[in-house]
Design a protein around this motif. Structure first.
Motif, short mmCIF file in Angstrom:
data_model
loop_
_atom_site.label_atom_id
_atom_site.label_comp_id
_atom_site.label_asym_id
_atom_site.label_seq_id
_atom_site.Cartn_x
_atom_site.Cartn_y
_atom_site.Cartn_z
N GLY A 93 0.74 -1.29 -0.12
CA GLY A 93 -0.08 0.13 -0.08
C GLY A 93 0.81 1.28 0.00
N HIS A 94 1.88 1.31 0.68
CA HIS A 94 2.77 2.39 0.85
C HIS A 94 3.68 2.47 -0.51
N ASP A 99 1.35 4.31 -3.03
CA ASP A 99 1.14 5.67 -2.68
C ASP A 99 2.12 6.66 -3.08
N GLY A 117 -2.78 -3.10 -3.54
CA GLY A 117 -2.27 -2.09 -4.41
C GLY A 117 -1.37 -2.43 -5.34
N ARG A 177 -1.78 6.81 -13.82
CA ARG A 177 -1.32 5.60 -13.30
C ARG A 177 -0.80 4.67 -14.64
N ARG A 187 -8.32 -1.32 -5.30
CA ARG A 187 -7.51 -1.26 -4.14
C ARG A 187 -8.24 -1.60 -2.81
#
Length: 340
Positions: free
Chosen positions: A178-179, A182, A216, A274, A338
């Motif tokens: 997830g990080h 981001d 993610g 993206r 996600r």
């Protein structure tokens, strides 16, 4: 706008391969000209480095451990000359020669300009992702391994990013993915998972892969079996071997592998760009004991049949390009949702 990522599985540059690299530390020692050209043409290249790179260390003390792989220091420069941008060290050979050899591996790769994930000086470093940039894409790479537990990094100990996937995907790995999502435009998760010499992924691997996508990841590409498995939607369960000196199983044919070329497209989403993997091209390989070439003839036919059957088990169709003979999987260009 598109970007090509070259992906390769287990790359073992120790033992007999190491002997050849000591005599001739150059890309042509391990790969044929056509494969070297494909890597050079790709915008990015990531592989699983299944050995340490060092001239130091003692064999890891583990009763029953049969294989220990160590490549000479010049190997880091060979990887850089091949165009490798990042390797994962999250596997069962990163600590074959102990903590000093792992430290050397990280340092030599860094000096050569090759990023490394999946192992480090402590658990935080081992779990860090790398961000690669090329052609407008910022691609985060996450590495983890489900074996061996005694290689696991700790707060005060070097080691690998260990994830006990047999009991589910650990929270730390989901959070890391997830990080990474981001921090970058796309996320590649490259796990070393499952047992050796199997023809299909175990159930826990099949369960883990979609969870990583939901966390993610935009692409999951695994390794460990030494045998090519199939591909699902933005999942390659096992990429097989790329370079090694391993004994050959006449039934599973671990001397045949695939080099994967993934095409990514830019897609606007919520005011940001993206990147999505939309096409997977697989180049059949023949691993001729320390030297890998493009597969032809009967070797190509065998791998085509093998990959087509394995992909069909995941509901994925495989086509063949014209003269190049690449095995192609198309992925629809929608982004998976996600979820936590």
């Amino acid at each position: 706008m598109t970007v090509t990522l070259a992906l390769a599985g287990d790359t073992m540059l120790g033992r007999c391969v190491a002997e050849r690299l000591r005599e001739a530390p150059a890309p042509q020692t391990v790969l044929c000209a056509e494969l070297r050209a494909l890597l050079a043409e790709a915008d990015l290249c990531v592989l699983n480095l299944e050995c340490c790179v060092s001239d130091r260390g003692e064999r890891w003390h583990a009763p029953g451990k049969p294989f220990f792989f160590r490549a000479p220091p010049a190997t880091a420069d060979v990887l850089a000359e091949l165009g490798v941008d990042c390797v994962t060290l999250a596997n069962n050979h990163a600590l074959d020669y102990g903590f000093d050899a792992l430290a050397d591996t990280r340092a030599l790769l860094r000096r050569a300009g090759v990023a490394a994930v999946g192992a480090g000086a402590d658990v935080a470093a081992a779990r860090e992702f790398a961000v690669l940039e090329a052609g407008g894409i910022r691609l985060a790479v996450v590495g983890a391994t489900d074996h061996p537990e005694d290689f696991a990094a700790a707060a005060d100990r070097p080691g690998v990013a260990y994830a006990d996937l047999r009991h589910g995907v650990p929270r730390w790995l989901l959070d890391t993915v997830g990080h990474a999502a981001d921090a970058a435009d796309a996320v590649l998760v490259t796990p070393h998972w499952g047992p050796n010499m199997t023809s299909r992924p175990p159930h826990y691997v099949q369960d883990a892969a979609p969870r990583l996508l939901r966390a993610g990841a935009t692409l999951v590409a695994g390794h460990s079996a030494h045998v090519v498995h199939g591909a699902g939607h933005r999942i390659v369960y096992d990429m097989g071997d790329f370079i090694d000196d391993y004994a050959v199983d006449s039934r599973l044919r671990n001397d045949l592998g695939l080099l994967f070329l993934v095409t990514w497209e830019a897609a606007p989403q919520d005011g940001h760009t993206r990147w999505l993997p939309v096409r997977l091209e697989a180049v059949p390989l023949y691993l001729d004991h320390c030297f890998t070439t493009v597969a032809t003839g009967g070797h190509w036919q065998w791998m085509r049949a093998r990959f087509t059957r394995a992909c069909a088990e995941s509901g994925t169709d495989v086509t063949v390009t014209g003269d190049e003979g690449r095995l192609v999987v198309e992925w629809p260009a929608e982004r998976p949702r996600r979820t936590p």
